[in-house]
Design a protein around this motif. Sequence first.
Motif, mmCIF file in Angstrom:
data_model
loop_
_atom_site.group_PDB
_atom_site.id
_atom_site.type_symbol
_atom_site.label_atom_id
_atom_site.label_comp_id
_atom_site.label_asym_id
_atom_site.label_seq_id
_atom_site.Cartn_x
_atom_site.Cartn_y
_atom_site.Cartn_z
ATOM 1 N N LEU A 388 52.031 78.688 31.848
ATOM 2 C CA LEU A 388 53.378 78.129 31.912
ATOM 3 C C LEU A 388 53.366 76.712 32.495
ATOM 4 N N ILE A 389 52.475 76.468 33.455
ATOM 5 C CA ILE A 389 52.335 75.117 34.022
ATOM 6 C C ILE A 389 51.859 74.142 32.955
ATOM 7 N N ALA A 390 50.836 74.544 32.184
ATOM 8 C CA ALA A 390 50.310 73.678 31.125
ATOM 9 C C ALA A 390 51.372 73.418 30.057
ATOM 10 N N SER A 391 52.189 74.425 29.730
ATOM 11 C CA SER A 391 53.260 74.244 28.743
ATOM 12 C C SER A 391 54.280 73.230 29.228
ATOM 13 N N ALA A 392 54.568 73.260 30.536
ATOM 14 C CA ALA A 392 55.508 72.289 31.100
ATOM 15 C C ALA A 392 54.966 70.867 30.956
ATOM 16 N N PHE A 393 53.651 70.688 31.154
ATOM 17 C CA PHE A 393 53.048 69.369 30.989
ATOM 18 C C PHE A 393 53.128 68.902 29.533
ATOM 19 N N LEU A 394 52.917 69.812 28.586
ATOM 20 C CA LEU A 394 53.010 69.419 27.178
ATOM 21 C C LEU A 394 54.434 69.005 26.824
ATOM 22 N N ALA A 395 55.423 69.752 27.350
ATOM 23 C CA ALA A 395 56.818 69.374 27.102
ATOM 24 C C ALA A 395 57.095 67.985 27.662
ATOM 25 N N HIS A 396 56.555 67.711 28.843
ATOM 26 C CA HIS A 396 56.710 66.387 29.455
ATOM 27 C C HIS A 396 56.027 65.315 28.606
ATOM 28 N N ASN A 397 54.826 65.604 28.126
ATOM 29 C CA ASN A 397 54.087 64.635 27.308
ATOM 30 C C ASN A 397 54.787 64.364 25.977
ATOM 31 N N MET A 398 55.584 65.332 25.511
ATOM 32 C CA MET A 398 56.341 65.164 24.270
ATOM 33 C C MET A 398 57.667 64.453 24.508
ATOM 34 N N GLY A 399 57.908 64.050 25.777
ATOM 35 C CA GLY A 399 59.150 63.346 26.093
ATOM 36 C C GLY A 399 60.343 64.249 26.237
ATOM 37 N N ARG A 400 60.105 65.526 26.503
ATOM 38 C CA ARG A 400 61.212 66.481 26.619
ATOM 39 C C ARG A 400 61.367 66.967 28.052
ATOM 40 N N ASP A 401 61.496 66.019 28.982
ATOM 41 C CA ASP A 401 61.741 66.386 30.374
ATOM 42 C C ASP A 401 63.080 67.081 30.551
ATOM 43 N N ASP A 402 63.983 66.881 29.601
ATOM 44 C CA ASP A 402 65.289 67.536 29.681
ATOM 45 C C ASP A 402 65.161 69.051 29.599
ATOM 46 N N LEU A 403 64.025 69.544 29.118
ATOM 47 C CA LEU A 403 63.810 70.989 29.018
ATOM 48 C C LEU A 403 63.281 71.589 30.316
ATOM 49 N N LEU A 404 62.984 70.739 31.297
ATOM 50 C CA LEU A 404 62.254 71.212 32.467
ATOM 51 C C LEU A 404 63.089 71.275 33.740
ATOM 52 N N GLY A 405 64.398 71.101 33.655
ATOM 53 C CA GLY A 405 65.211 71.121 34.865
ATOM 54 C C GLY A 405 65.152 72.451 35.574
ATOM 55 N N SER A 406 65.354 73.524 34.834
ATOM 56 C CA SER A 406 65.260 74.888 35.357
ATOM 57 C C SER A 406 65.314 75.804 34.148
ATOM 58 N N PRO A 407 64.956 77.065 34.303
ATOM 59 C CA PRO A 407 64.992 77.954 33.131
ATOM 60 C C PRO A 407 66.343 78.026 32.439
ATOM 61 N N LYS A 408 67.444 77.816 33.168
ATOM 62 C CA LYS A 408 68.745 77.840 32.515
ATOM 63 C C LYS A 408 68.957 76.611 31.639
ATOM 64 N N THR A 409 68.303 75.492 31.985
ATOM 65 C CA THR A 409 68.424 74.292 31.166
ATOM 66 C C THR A 409 67.186 74.056 30.331
ATOM 67 N N LEU A 410 66.252 75.024 30.358
ATOM 68 C CA LEU A 410 65.064 74.911 29.521
ATOM 69 C C LEU A 410 65.342 75.419 28.117
ATOM 70 N N MET A 411 66.548 75.935 27.911
ATOM 71 C CA MET A 411 66.902 76.448 26.601
ATOM 72 C C MET A 411 66.981 75.299 25.603
ATOM 73 N N TYR A 412 66.787 75.620 24.353
ATOM 74 C CA TYR A 412 67.044 74.627 23.316
ATOM 75 C C TYR A 412 68.520 74.241 23.364
ATOM 76 N N GLU A 413 68.797 72.997 23.081
ATOM 77 C CA GLU A 413 70.189 72.596 22.923
ATOM 78 C C GLU A 413 70.765 73.275 21.686
ATOM 79 N N THR A 414 72.051 73.526 21.716
ATOM 80 C CA THR A 414 72.676 74.145 20.549
ATOM 81 C C THR A 414 72.800 73.116 19.433
ATOM 82 N N ALA A 415 73.002 73.601 18.236
ATOM 83 C CA ALA A 415 73.008 72.722 17.067
ATOM 84 C C ALA A 415 74.123 71.677 17.128
ATOM 85 N N CYS A 416 75.168 71.945 17.925
ATOM 86 C CA CYS A 416 76.293 71.017 17.959
ATOM 87 C C CYS A 416 76.002 69.775 18.782
ATOM 88 N N LEU A 417 74.877 69.782 19.561
ATOM 89 C CA LEU A 417 74.609 68.638 20.429
ATOM 90 C C LEU A 417 73.997 67.500 19.639
#
Length: 417
Positions: A388-417
């Motif tokens: 899970l730690i390594a996955s967090a680093f890959l998300a960061h390397n992909m420029g998706r720090d917005d997914l790493l705030g907490s598990p409640k905000t790690l969800m995919y954004e809904t299609a309306c965003l």
Amino acid sequence: MSYYSNASQLYFDFVYDHYLNEHSDFKYLLDLINVIEWSVVPNFIHKRGRLGYSNQSILKALFVQKVKGFNTRELIYFLRTNPQFAQAIGFDPINNFVPSEATFSVFKKKFNSFYLFEIIARSIQMGIDEGIFDPNNLCIDSYPISFHSFFNNKKSHGKFKNQKEYYSHPIQANFGVKPVSNSKPVYDKHGNQKQSISYFGFKAHTLSFFNVPIFTFVSPASHHDKNYAFPLLHKTIDLLNLHGFNLLADAAYDSHDVYDFVHLETDSTAFIPLRISSKKPLVGDCGNSLSLHSHYFESKRNIFRDKYVCDDPSNCPLNKHNCYAYKNFSKDDFRSSLNRDSSSFKKVYNKRTLIESIFSKLADMTNSTSLRFINAVEVECNLSNLYLIASAFLAHNMGRDDLLGSPKTLMYETACL
């Protein structure tokens, strides 16, 4: 497929789906492996005889096993049928191609977890330095790991046998109690839903941030949760030098010595609710209330205790003249200083629900085992943390720090965003 099509997935699912869309499964595995600092582990420890397999290679293979959800036979088949990948993680396709099941088993049983804690600590520290992980809030909890056993077979319930007689070979698992999931209710013979059930196995005690787990210690299932708060916090201080954080835990950790350690040793604050039993007044066997009699220090166990006695033993309906009870207490009494009804306490403690997705994922990855020894189970649990730690680093390397705030905000954004 859109990255935002499924609002139930977390960052590790996002990373996996992204790689399957853009790259191969092998690249995903190799990139996970490459964000981890494996050099902490000495390749070979043997002083005599042939070198055998590299410790780093075996550990990487076991890491792949956790990522892919393989059992050991499936892992060996995967490595044998993908020699290029096996070579990429350090195995020799010609000479000593792939370890056997016995080699993997012995490795997990004897491998020094210190090296795995060091790997995790280096990764976590790098994540803190890069702003990926927030060290201001730590959570601690446990999850059950059932052993593949006669004793966990529902058809065997009621057939009482002694575990020491049933198992001829040593085993470090024992009986404990685990809560019943609301999604899988269990009922007694009268049709009442059970809150907990017994099981035979182990218990994993894990310290985590809101978005990734850190360290895990494993114990037999019967061991109390709060006793493992101390080694986890010691490990955090020694390897990460963390101080001044909020520690969030459930009522199983409601103990004076936990509060004292967190406040005095780490200069931090423990946010823990009171146990239900501690809210009830002390009463004797007859139901009459007990009042404080004295304080004293028990030198044998190095603890302070309060003694409570019956106010009026002469009116005891049971004709007892020495009805009494004891409670531990602390001179600093940090436990009583917390105002659990305050908005500030509730604001912090309510964040504890953010880790439920992480612990649910960990429990799914290691919910049962055939391993007999604590060290082997502990290696598997900490490899899950590392995934899970390594996955967090890959998300960061992909420029998706917005997914790493907490598990409640790690969800995919809904299609309306």
